[in-house]
Design a protein around this motif. Structure first.
Motif, mmCIF file in Angstrom:
data_model
loop_
_atom_site.group_PDB
_atom_site.id
_atom_site.type_symbol
_atom_site.label_atom_id
_atom_site.label_comp_id
_atom_site.label_asym_id
_atom_site.label_seq_id
_atom_site.Cartn_x
_atom_site.Cartn_y
_atom_site.Cartn_z
ATOM 1 N N ASN A 6 0.906 -1.334 -0.100
ATOM 2 C CA ASN A 6 -0.236 -0.536 -0.165
ATOM 3 C C ASN A 6 0.657 0.775 -0.101
ATOM 4 O OD1 ASN A 6 0.815 0.367 2.509
ATOM 5 N ND2 ASN A 6 -0.641 -0.550 3.678
ATOM 6 N N LEU A 7 0.075 2.151 -0.560
ATOM 7 C CA LEU A 7 1.275 3.425 -0.038
ATOM 8 C C LEU A 7 1.284 3.826 1.174
ATOM 9 C CD1 LEU A 7 1.631 6.235 -1.741
ATOM 10 C CD2 LEU A 7 -0.451 7.036 -0.797
ATOM 11 N N SER A 8 1.434 3.896 2.162
ATOM 12 C CA SER A 8 2.015 4.616 3.082
ATOM 13 C C SER A 8 3.579 3.327 3.590
ATOM 14 C CB SER A 8 1.105 3.542 4.654
ATOM 15 O OG SER A 8 2.015 3.161 6.047
ATOM 16 N N GLU A 9 3.329 1.815 3.042
ATOM 17 C CA GLU A 9 4.114 1.259 2.676
ATOM 18 C C GLU A 9 5.654 1.064 2.167
ATOM 19 O OE1 GLU A 9 2.167 -3.461 4.689
ATOM 20 O OE2 GLU A 9 2.459 -2.571 1.507
ATOM 21 N N LEU A 10 5.149 2.021 0.751
ATOM 22 C CA LEU A 10 5.771 2.329 -0.146
ATOM 23 C C LEU A 10 6.784 3.273 0.552
ATOM 24 C CD1 LEU A 10 3.501 1.745 -3.281
ATOM 25 C CD2 LEU A 10 5.795 0.750 -2.832
ATOM 26 N N ARG A 11 5.142 4.601 0.946
ATOM 27 C CA ARG A 11 6.270 5.736 1.167
ATOM 28 C C ARG A 11 7.541 5.632 2.475
ATOM 29 N NH1 ARG A 11 4.259 10.957 1.321
ATOM 30 N NH2 ARG A 11 3.721 10.912 3.976
ATOM 31 N N ARG A 12 7.042 4.895 3.513
ATOM 32 C CA ARG A 12 7.844 4.236 4.744
ATOM 33 C C ARG A 12 8.972 3.411 3.905
ATOM 34 N NH1 ARG A 12 5.153 2.837 9.926
ATOM 35 N NH2 ARG A 12 3.252 3.940 9.956
ATOM 36 N N ALA A 13 9.488 2.697 2.756
ATOM 37 C CA ALA A 13 10.675 1.970 2.312
ATOM 38 C C ALA A 13 11.496 3.600 1.557
ATOM 39 C CB ALA A 13 10.064 0.868 1.027
ATOM 40 N N LYS A 14 10.905 4.232 1.193
ATOM 41 C CA LYS A 14 11.120 5.644 0.776
ATOM 42 C C LYS A 14 12.435 6.032 1.441
ATOM 43 C CE LYS A 14 10.071 9.179 -0.271
ATOM 44 N NZ LYS A 14 8.449 10.261 -0.174
ATOM 45 N N PHE A 15 11.407 6.257 2.346
ATOM 46 C CA PHE A 15 11.777 7.114 3.696
ATOM 47 C C PHE A 15 12.963 6.029 4.988
ATOM 48 C CE2 PHE A 15 7.655 9.542 4.626
ATOM 49 C CZ PHE A 15 8.205 10.506 3.439
ATOM 50 N N ALA A 16 13.308 4.982 4.926
ATOM 51 C CA ALA A 16 14.288 4.236 5.129
ATOM 52 C C ALA A 16 15.598 4.161 4.919
ATOM 53 C CB ALA A 16 13.430 2.737 5.206
ATOM 54 N N ARG A 17 15.372 3.558 2.979
ATOM 55 C CA ARG A 17 16.841 3.993 2.018
ATOM 56 C C ARG A 17 17.595 5.047 2.708
ATOM 57 N NH1 ARG A 17 12.156 2.158 -1.721
ATOM 58 N NH2 ARG A 17 12.682 4.266 -1.972
ATOM 59 N N ARG A 18 16.834 6.374 2.949
ATOM 60 C CA ARG A 18 17.513 7.236 2.952
ATOM 61 C C ARG A 18 18.269 8.055 4.246
ATOM 62 N NH1 ARG A 18 12.827 11.813 -0.149
ATOM 63 N NH2 ARG A 18 13.129 10.546 -1.426
ATOM 64 N N LEU A 19 17.599 7.276 5.104
ATOM 65 C CA LEU A 19 18.648 7.442 6.394
ATOM 66 C C LEU A 19 19.642 6.903 7.058
ATOM 67 C CD1 LEU A 19 15.662 5.305 8.612
ATOM 68 C CD2 LEU A 19 15.593 7.666 8.526
ATOM 69 N N PRO A 20 20.618 8.144 7.806
ATOM 70 C CA PRO A 20 21.934 7.283 7.772
ATOM 71 C C PRO A 20 21.947 6.487 8.424
ATOM 72 C CG PRO A 20 20.809 9.108 9.197
ATOM 73 C CD PRO A 20 20.029 8.837 8.360
ATOM 74 N N VAL A 21 23.189 5.982 8.992
ATOM 75 C CA VAL A 21 23.773 4.604 9.295
ATOM 76 C C VAL A 21 23.463 4.615 10.993
ATOM 77 C CG1 VAL A 21 25.368 2.766 9.834
ATOM 78 C CG2 VAL A 21 24.898 3.612 7.082
ATOM 79 N N GLU A 22 23.963 5.923 11.077
ATOM 80 C CA GLU A 22 23.644 6.160 12.610
ATOM 81 C C GLU A 22 23.057 7.225 13.049
ATOM 82 O OE1 GLU A 22 27.905 6.194 14.121
ATOM 83 O OE2 GLU A 22 28.230 3.988 13.752
ATOM 84 N N PHE A 23 22.741 8.125 13.930
ATOM 85 C CA PHE A 23 22.094 9.006 14.332
ATOM 86 C C PHE A 23 23.698 10.415 14.010
ATOM 87 C CE2 PHE A 23 20.411 12.305 16.899
ATOM 88 C CZ PHE A 23 19.067 12.550 16.662
ATOM 89 N N ALA A 24 24.190 9.518 15.407
ATOM 90 C CA ALA A 24 25.448 10.798 15.238
ATOM 91 C C ALA A 24 25.665 11.368 13.606
ATOM 92 C CB ALA A 24 26.894 9.738 15.530
ATOM 93 N N MET A 25 25.776 11.190 12.293
ATOM 94 C CA MET A 25 26.230 11.213 11.379
ATOM 95 C C MET A 25 25.088 12.355 10.810
ATOM 96 S SD MET A 25 25.942 7.568 9.180
ATOM 97 C CE MET A 25 26.540 8.632 7.432
ATOM 98 N N LEU A 26 24.179 13.111 11.525
ATOM 99 C CA LEU A 26 23.756 13.795 11.389
ATOM 100 C C LEU A 26 24.857 15.077 12.068
ATOM 101 C CD1 LEU A 26 19.476 13.049 12.748
ATOM 102 C CD2 LEU A 26 20.742 12.863 10.349
ATOM 103 N N ALA A 27 25.617 15.418 11.219
ATOM 104 C CA ALA A 27 26.454 16.836 11.308
ATOM 105 C C ALA A 27 26.090 17.948 10.953
ATOM 106 C CB ALA A 27 27.539 16.276 11.593
ATOM 107 N N GLY A 28 24.613 18.372 10.500
ATOM 108 C CA GLY A 28 24.475 19.269 9.945
ATOM 109 C C GLY A 28 24.893 20.618 10.923
#
Length: 115
Positions: A6-28
């Motif tokens: 369903n659309l929700s599953e597709l959106r979640r998969a899209k967002f998950a593919r984009r995530l950094p491996v670790e939270f600490a990588m968010l260094a903006g």
């Protein structure tokens, strides 16, 4: 025969593919003005002063929703995201929120006390 996702599953998969491996990588950046590229901010504001709470919130909403992996790492700051998350999580889609909270324990809401 399996049903299509369903659309929700597709959106979640899209967002998950984009995530950094670790939270600490968010260094903006944590302060100053951020200029978002057109692939993120194609309508309206493209520059955001991170020292102004409303502009910072708008910037983070855009980057979370539209950003690719490299954008997330480049524009999001882990400390700012943690600070903003209690409010920000109410301003983004459920799919996006669930993916981020599922991936990073730092963002997961506190467990509800059972009486």
């Amino acid at each position: 025969m399996a049903s299509p996702p369903n659309l929700s599953e597709l959106r979640r998969a899209k967002f998950a593919r984009r995530l950094p491996v670790e939270f600490a990588m968010l260094a903006g950046p944590a302060h100053g003005t951020v200029s978002l590229p057109v692939h993120l901010a194609w309508s309206g504001l493209t520059e955001f002063d991170l020292d102004q709470p409303r502009l910072r919130m708008s910037c983070y909403r855009i980057v979370l929703a539209e950003g690719l992996h490299d954008d997330l790492v480049r524009y999001l700051n882990q400390d700012l995201l943690l600070t903003m998350w209690p409010t920000l999580r109410t301003l983004i889609s459920r799919d996006l929120r669930d993916v981020w909270e599922g991936a990073f324990a730092e963002l997961a809401p506190p467990a509800q006390a059972v009486a």
